[in-house]
Enzyme design. Structure first.
Site, mmCIF file in Angstrom:
data_model
loop_
_atom_site.group_PDB
_atom_site.id
_atom_site.type_symbol
_atom_site.label_atom_id
_atom_site.label_comp_id
_atom_site.label_asym_id
_atom_site.label_seq_id
_atom_site.Cartn_x
_atom_site.Cartn_y
_atom_site.Cartn_z
ATOM 1 N N CYS A 143 0.708 -1.228 0.042
ATOM 2 C CA CYS A 143 0.050 -0.069 0.577
ATOM 3 C C CYS A 143 0.802 0.777 -0.002
ATOM 4 O O CYS A 143 0.983 1.981 -0.626
ATOM 5 C CB CYS A 143 -0.781 -0.104 1.442
ATOM 6 S SG CYS A 143 -1.851 -1.469 1.384
HETATM 7 C C1 UGA Z 1 -1.161 0.637 5.482
HETATM 8 C C2 UGA Z 1 -1.765 1.783 6.216
HETATM 9 O O1 UGA Z 1 -1.395 1.811 7.946
HETATM 10 C C3 UGA Z 1 -3.534 0.736 6.300
HETATM 11 O O2 UGA Z 1 -4.068 2.391 7.041
HETATM 12 C C4 UGA Z 1 -3.918 0.888 4.845
HETATM 13 O O3 UGA Z 1 -5.788 1.051 5.085
HETATM 14 C C5 UGA Z 1 -3.580 0.735 4.127
HETATM 15 O O4 UGA Z 1 -2.147 1.036 4.067
HETATM 16 C C6 UGA Z 1 -3.862 0.064 2.450
HETATM 17 O O5 UGA Z 1 -3.765 0.893 1.658
HETATM 18 O O6 UGA Z 1 -4.560 -0.806 3.113
HETATM 19 P P1 UGA Z 1 0.238 -1.734 5.567
HETATM 20 O O7 UGA Z 1 0.207 -1.451 4.590
HETATM 21 O O8 UGA Z 1 -1.081 -3.150 6.000
HETATM 22 O O9 UGA Z 1 -0.982 -0.846 5.985
HETATM 23 O O10 UGA Z 1 0.731 -1.506 6.929
HETATM 24 P P2 UGA Z 1 1.578 -0.330 7.507
HETATM 25 O O11 UGA Z 1 1.701 -0.815 9.327
HETATM 26 O O12 UGA Z 1 0.967 0.733 7.377
HETATM 27 O O13 UGA Z 1 3.111 -0.606 7.095
HETATM 28 C C7 UGA Z 1 3.274 0.041 6.132
HETATM 29 C C8 UGA Z 1 4.561 -0.218 6.229
HETATM 30 O O14 UGA Z 1 5.850 0.897 7.456
HETATM 31 C C9 UGA Z 1 5.522 -1.645 7.061
HETATM 32 O O15 UGA Z 1 6.805 -2.047 6.394
HETATM 33 C C10 UGA Z 1 6.004 -0.997 8.762
HETATM 34 O O16 UGA Z 1 7.014 -2.079 9.253
HETATM 35 C C11 UGA Z 1 6.214 0.173 8.221
HETATM 36 N N1 UGA Z 1 6.412 1.268 10.007
HETATM 37 C C12 UGA Z 1 5.431 1.685 10.103
HETATM 38 C C13 UGA Z 1 8.080 1.665 9.853
HETATM 39 O O17 UGA Z 1 8.745 1.665 9.750
HETATM 40 N N2 UGA Z 1 7.597 2.867 10.858
HETATM 41 C C14 UGA Z 1 6.542 2.804 11.521
HETATM 42 O O18 UGA Z 1 6.159 3.789 13.040
HETATM 43 C C15 UGA Z 1 5.112 2.581 11.330
#
Ligand code: UGA
Length: 435
Positions: A266
């Site tokens: 995403c």
């Molecule tokens: C993301 C959004 O958070 C959701 O709200 C949205 O619905 C979704 O995309 C979508 O468009 O379907 P997701 O891709 O499941 O969700 O994952 P996230 O939890 O957002 O994490 C994304 C990436 O960022 C991961 O690689 C995670 O490890 C990284 N991340 C996250 C960090 O490096 N640091 C952080 O503080 C948080």
């Protein structure tokens, strides 16, 4: 009011999660999927991806017979609302690929011509702003009984069921003011306590979805930029900085975890789609481009630390803990693990990998080029550097002894900051954002 019956087109983690939660509330639910293999698996209680609780809820609803699956669009005729949750991946230029989405909308429109009563079509797939008004609505031009809503979702992989049950917000975009009523009624039946609902037009709803994900991406690239400075400052730890600034309510504590960069299906895709979209209006969007650039170069931090360790590439072994793009999922799309393994293979390192869920998906790419392990201790055995890449709970619980007993050279690179540096000071512990 009578119970609203729903159908869902596209059974990825968003569509299937909605289907099983709805069915477990005792509501008749129809799931439509055109991929035969995927459909057969789901119909037999076995989804083709891991998402906590989804399989349990699926089996439950199959047992209760509240859910049915088919590849026939005709089955939507017996329902009141159809949610479209078809994937909208990136094409090779970073633009959004609407091929499957458009196909589903066309088929939906043809099928709904056979229905006399009103039907609501809800666009949940992430589509670039103006898609609904410029592409979807014209397809439904001859469906006078169809109301279209744009209803973006904010579910996170690994947390989909929880996020679905307790959303912070519902956004409903519609053409006319009263056209959100049926969907709103559905959500009243779905939620005991109705979350806040924001009503907008189509394009605003589409833009909210992108802005939300891009802001999250921006926070991550911001903290990673700070982390890279902290790493050069002795005794400074980015986690302390993140904790402190996160207490400021104007900033907020979430999405300030420094690491190897964001992945998944995403954030990277939505960011690059919006960069492309904004080019339509003239000059490039500098902030978005910077967020993407920082993210793409963040894995280099790991390679730099590795280089500083001066390992002799072709004689040394590296172990990697964590392959999925984040914990609680087997999804490896845009995962840093892929970028890193590609680089390490070029440098001729021997590579051992471990992941609680994603090994099977990783094996499909790398086959016998690397070694796969079910046990962490076996994976790190006789290796010269262990890189922690995903924040799985089992890695946060690791003690220094497992590394000191098993590794040949006790180098650890904690790219996710899952370990407490104070407990690892007898080993050569290095971490992103730790000076
Ligand atoms: C993301 C959004 O958070 C959701 O709200 C949205 O619905 C979704 O995309 C979508 O468009 O379907 P997701 O891709 O499941 O969700 O994952 P996230 O939890 O957002 O994490 C994304 C990436 O960022 C991961 O690689 C995670 O490890 C990284 N991340 C996250 C960090 O490096 N640091 C952080 O503080 C948080």
């Amino acid at each position: 009011m009578k119970k609203i019956k729903i159908s869902i087109i596209g059974l990825g983690f968003v569509g299937l999660s909605l289907a099983v939660v709805n069915a477990n509330l005792g509501n008749k639910t129809t799931g439509i999927e055109i991929d035969k293999e995927k459909l057969d698996g789901i119909a037999n209680g076995k989804p083709d991806f891991y998402e906590p609780d989804v399989e349990k809820l699926l089996r439950n609803s199959l047992k209760k017979k509240t859910i049915s699956f088919t590849n026939k669009f005709e089955s939507i005729l017996d329902t009141d609302i159809t949610f479209v949750t078809v994937g909208t991946p990136s094409d090779k230029n970073g633009k959004i690929d609407l091929k499957n989405f458009k196909k589903a909308i066309f088929q939906l429109s043809e099928t709904l011509k056979k229905k006399k009563s009103q039907h609501v079509v809800v666009i949940k797939s992430t589509v670039i702003p103006t898609t609904t008004s410029e592409i979807v609505l014209p397809i439904f031009k001859k469906n006078s009984n169809v109301i279209v809503n744009v209803n973006p979702e904010f579910l996170r992989e690994g947390r989909a069921i929880n996020d679905l049950k307790y959303p912070h917000l519902i956004v409903i975009g519609s053409k006319q003011k009263n056209e959100h009523k049926i969907l709103k009624e559905y959500y009243k039946q779905f939620y005991q306590k109705l979350p806040e609902i924001i009503e907008t037009d189509f394009t605003t709803a589409e833009m909210i979805k992108y802005s939300n994900n891009i802001f999250l991406a921006t926070k991550i690239s911001f903290i990673n930029s700070i982390a890279n400075i902290c790493q050069k400052l002795p005794s400074v730890d980015v986690n302390q900085i993140a904790h402190a600034i996160g207490r400021d309510p104007r900033i907020g504590a979430q999405f300030l975890q420094a690491g190897p960069g964001f992945g998944g299906s995403c954030l990277p895709k939505d960011l690059s789609a919006m960069i492309n979209f904004s080019k339509k209006f003239g000059s490039p969007n500098q902030l978005l481009e910077a967020v993407e650039k920082i993210n793409k170069s963040q894995p280099k931090q790991i390679l730099q630390i590795l280089e500083d360790l001066k390992l002799k590439n072709n004689k040394m072994a590296i172990s990697i803990l964590g392959l999925s793009f984040k914990k609680d999922t087997d999804d490896i799309r845009e995962s840093v693990s892929i970028k890193l393994v590609n680089k390490l293979l070029k440098k001729n390192f021997k590579i051992n990998v471990h992941d609680p869920m994603a090994i099977e998906n990783f094996e499909k790419i790398y086959k016998n080029k690397i070694n796969y392990y079910k046990k962490i201790s076996d994976c790190i055995k006789d290796t010269d550097c262990c890189i922690i890449l995903t924040d799985w709970k089992e890695y946060t619980e690791l003690k220094p002894e497992i590394f000191s007993k098993n590794m040949r050279t006790k180098n650890i690179i904690d790219a996710r900051r899952v370990l407490d540096p104070r407990k690892f000071n007898k080993l050569n512990y290095r971490a992103i954002g730790l000076g």
